[in-house]
Design an enzyme around this catalytic site. Structure first.
Site, PDB file in Angstrom:
ATOM      1  N   HIS A 153       1.007  -9.709  -3.770  1.00 48.27           N
ATOM      2  CA  HIS A 153       0.621 -10.703  -4.780  1.00 48.27           C
ATOM      3  C   HIS A 153       1.444 -10.395  -6.029  1.00 48.27           C
ATOM      4  CE1 HIS A 153      -3.173 -10.074  -2.489  1.00 48.27           C
ATOM      5  NE2 HIS A 153      -3.433 -11.340  -2.733  1.00 48.27           N
ATOM      6  N   ASP A 158      -0.041  -7.609  -8.040  1.00 50.57           N
ATOM      7  CA  ASP A 158      -0.057  -6.244  -7.471  1.00 50.57           C
ATOM      8  C   ASP A 158       1.172  -5.499  -7.929  1.00 50.57           C
ATOM      9  OD1 ASP A 158      -1.955  -7.319  -5.708  1.00 50.57           O
ATOM     10  OD2 ASP A 158      -0.484  -7.526  -4.087  1.00 50.57           O
TER      11      ASP A 158
HETATM   12  C1  XLS Z   1      -8.692 -11.403   0.785  1.00 45.30           C
HETATM   13  C2  XLS Z   1      -7.476 -11.904   1.401  1.00 45.30           C
HETATM   14  C3  XLS Z   1      -6.199 -11.615   0.622  1.00 45.30           C
HETATM   15  C4  XLS Z   1      -5.079 -12.450   1.143  1.00 45.30           C
HETATM   16  C5  XLS Z   1      -3.933 -12.583   0.216  1.00 45.30           C
HETATM   17  O1  XLS Z   1      -9.744 -11.301   1.386  1.00 45.30           O
HETATM   18  O2  XLS Z   1      -7.383 -11.382   2.689  1.00 45.30           O
HETATM   19  O3  XLS Z   1      -5.911 -10.263   0.637  1.00 45.30           O
HETATM   20  O4  XLS Z   1      -4.605 -11.935   2.348  1.00 45.30           O
HETATM   21  O5  XLS Z   1      -4.301 -13.160  -0.992  1.00 45.30           O
END
Ligand code: XLS
Ligand code: NI
Ligand code: NI
Length: 438
Positions: A101, A104
Site C-alpha cells: 500500500h 506502508d
Molecule cells: C485486508 C486486506 C488488505 C488487502 C490490501 O483485510 O486483505 O490487506 O489485501 O488492501
C-alpha cells in the site's frame, strides 16, 4: 553495507528428507510442474504491510515485533532503510514478488504534495532495489482505511471532499505502481461499507463507488498502465457490512455498473472463510466468470472467526487452491501473495523466514499434489462421467437454449423414472488424500 538479517543464509531447496531448519523441503524453484517451473506456477509475493510494518499488536496488547533495522520514526530516511531490509529479506527467502500500500512504504505528509514527495522518494529506492535484485511488484494499492478522514468510507464516503482525497491518493498510487512495472492494482474496499443502515444511503454510496472505479479505469488508460485491476472481496471487518462482501457480490456489482471487462478478483482465503464460503467456492465463482486474477494466500483460525491472516500451513487447502489455478491454465499477471502475519508470539526477525518458508513449502506441496491429482485423472473423469447423460441430442438442445418444457415433458414420459447413481463423495475424498503429503 551491513546485513539486516545477519546470520541467515539464503534459503535453499534441500529436499523432503533434509534435517535442520531454514531450508525448503518442497519449494524447488526451477523444478517443472505441468511444464512450468515452480516459481512461475506459484509466483510468490510478500506483503510489505505485514512483513515490514506489522508491529504484531492485538486489541489487548502492544506490538511485540523485533525490527532492529527500524528506528521507529516516521522519517522518509527510515522508510528507505526499510525498503533495503525488505529486499534483503526477499533475496534471502527466494521470493520473486511483493505487494504494497502507498502508506506502508512511505509516511503520509501534512498535505497531498508532501505525501506525494515522500512516496516518490521511497519509490526511487524501490525501483533501485528492483533493478538490483530483479524482484517485481505483483501489485500496488492505496491505503484508504487507516487515516481518520476515511472513517465514513473513501469512495463511499458521505463527504465529497473525502471522495476527492481518495481519488487523489489512488491516482498517485496508480502512477507509482505503473512506474514500478506492477502486474496489477488492487482495490480492497477497506471502509467501503456501512456500520449502520440508519445513517446510510446504500444505493447512492454504491453509485459513487462505481463512478470512482470508472474514473480509475479511465486513468489507467490515460497513463497506459497495462496491468490488471483487481477487486478483493471481504464481508466484514472493519465495517459491519462491506459492499464487496464475496466473489458473487463483487461480480454482480461489476456487471451492474458495466465494469466487468475491466476487473478481475483477488481472492483471499481468510476473507472467503469470513464470508461463510470455502476458498475453493470463491475461486470457482471467480474463475467461472473469467475473473480469477490473483490470490491473497493466508488462512484463518476457525475457532476465532476474525481476519487472523495466518500463514498458510494447510496442505489440503493449498492443494484445492492449486487445483483451481492449474484448472484455469495458471496465473498470468496474478500470483500468491502472502497477505499473512506471524503470530504475536513469533516476534523475532527469523520468524519472518520460518513463516514464509511454511507458506512456500505448503503451496509447493499443494502444487505437486494438484498436478498429481490431475495426472491421475480419476476425479476429473468422475465429474465428466457424472454429467455424461447430457451428451445427447436433448442435452445439446437444452444447453444451446433450443429445448422447451414440451420437449422435457415428452422426454420424461418416454424415459420413465430416472436411474440415480451415487455421488461417491467419500471415495473422492480418499483419492484426494492419497496425493496430499507434506
Ligand atoms: C485486508 C486486506 C488488505 C488487502 C490490501 O483485510 O486483505 O490487506 O489485501 O488492501
Ligand atoms: Ni488481502
Ligand atoms: Ni485479510
Amino acid at each position: 553495507m551491513s546485513e539486516f538479517f545477519p546470520g541467515i543464509d539464503p534459503i535453499r531447496h534441500a529436499g523432503p528428507e533434509a534435517s535442520g531448519e531454514l531450508l525448503f523441503r518442497r519449494y524447488d524453484r526451477d523444478k517443472l510442474v505441468e511444464g512450468r517451473p515452480m516459481h512461475e506456477q506459484l509466483r510468490f509475493a510478500s506483503a510489505y504491510w505485514h512483513t515490514m510494518r506489522n508491529p504484531l499488536a492485538d486489541p489487548f496488547g502492544v506490538g511485540t515485533a523485533c525490527m532492529p533495522w527500524d528506528d521507529g520514526s516516521d522519517s522518509v530516511e527510515n522508510a528507505r532503510t526499510r525498503v533495503r531490509a525488505f529486499f534483503e529479506f526477499l533475496e534471502k527467502c527466494s521470493i520473486d514478488h511483493y505487494c504494497f500500500h502507498d502508506r506502508d512504504v512511505a509516511p503520509e505528509g501534512d498535505d497531498i504534495a508532501e505525501s506525494e514527495r515522500n512516496l516518490d522518494s521511497v519509490v526511487e529506492e524501490l525501483a533501485a532495489q528492483q533493478s538490483r535484485t530483479g524482484k517485481k511488484l505483483l501489485w500496488g494499492t492505496a491505503c484508504l482505511f487507516v487515516h481518520p478522514r476515511y472513517m465514513h468510507g473513501a469512495a463511499t464516503s458521505c463527504l465529497i471532499d473525502v471522495f476527492a482525497h481518495a481519488g487523489a491518493q489512488v491516482r498517485k498510487a496508480m502512477d507509482v505502481t505503473h512506474q514500478l512495472g506492477g502486474g496489477g492494482y488492487v482495490f480492497w474496499g477497506g471502509r467501503e461499507g456501512y456500520t449502520s443502515l440508519l445513517n446510510t444511503d446504500m444505493k447512492r454510496e454504491l453509485d459513487h463507488l462505481a463512478r470512482f472505479l470508472h474514473m480509475a479505469v479511465d486513468y489507467k488508460h490515460k497513463i497506459g498502465f497495462s496491468g490488471d485491476f483487481y477487486i478483493e472481496p471481504k464481508p466484514k471487518e472493519p465495517t459491519t457490512h462491506q459492499y464487496d462482501s464475496d466473489a458473487a457480490a463483487c461480480l454482480n456489482f461489476l456487471r451492474e455498473y458495466d465494469l466487468l471487462d475491466h476487473f478481475k478478483l483477488n481472492i483471499e482465503t481468510n476473507h472467503a472463510e469470513l464470508a461463510g464460503k470455502s476458498m475453493r467456492h470463491e475461486l470457482q465463482v471467480a474463475s467461472a466468470a473469467g475473473a480469477l486474477g490473483s490470490i491473497d494466500a493466508n488462512m484463518g483460525t476457525p475457532h476465532l472467526g476474525w481476519d487472523t491472516d495466518c500463514f498458510p500451513g494447510n496442505l489440503y487447502l493449498a492443494t484445492e487452491v492449486m487445483l483451481e489455478i492449474l484448472g484455469m491454465g495458471g496465473f498470468t499477471n496474478g500470483g500468491l501473495n502472502f497477505d499473512a502475519k506471524r503470530r504475536r508470539e513469533s516476534f523475532e526477525p527469523v520468524d519472518l523466514f520460518h513463516a514464509h518458508i511454511l507458506g512456500m513449502d505448503t503451496f509447493s506441496a499443494g502444487l505437486e499434489a494438484a498436478a498429481a491429482i490431475r495426472a491421475d485423472g480419476s476425479i476429473n473423469d468422475f465429474i465428466a462421467d457424472r454429467y455424461a447423460s447430457w451428451e445427447c441430442e436433448l442435452g445439446r438442445s437444452i444447453e444451446s437454449g433450443a429445448a422447451s418444457l414440451d420437449d422435457l415433458h415428452r422426454h420424461a414420459c418416454e424415459s420413465g423414472e430416472p436411474n440415480i447413481p451415487s455421488a461417491r463423495q467419500e471415495r473422492l475424498e480418499a483419492i484426494m488424500n492419497r496425493f496430499i503429503n507434506g
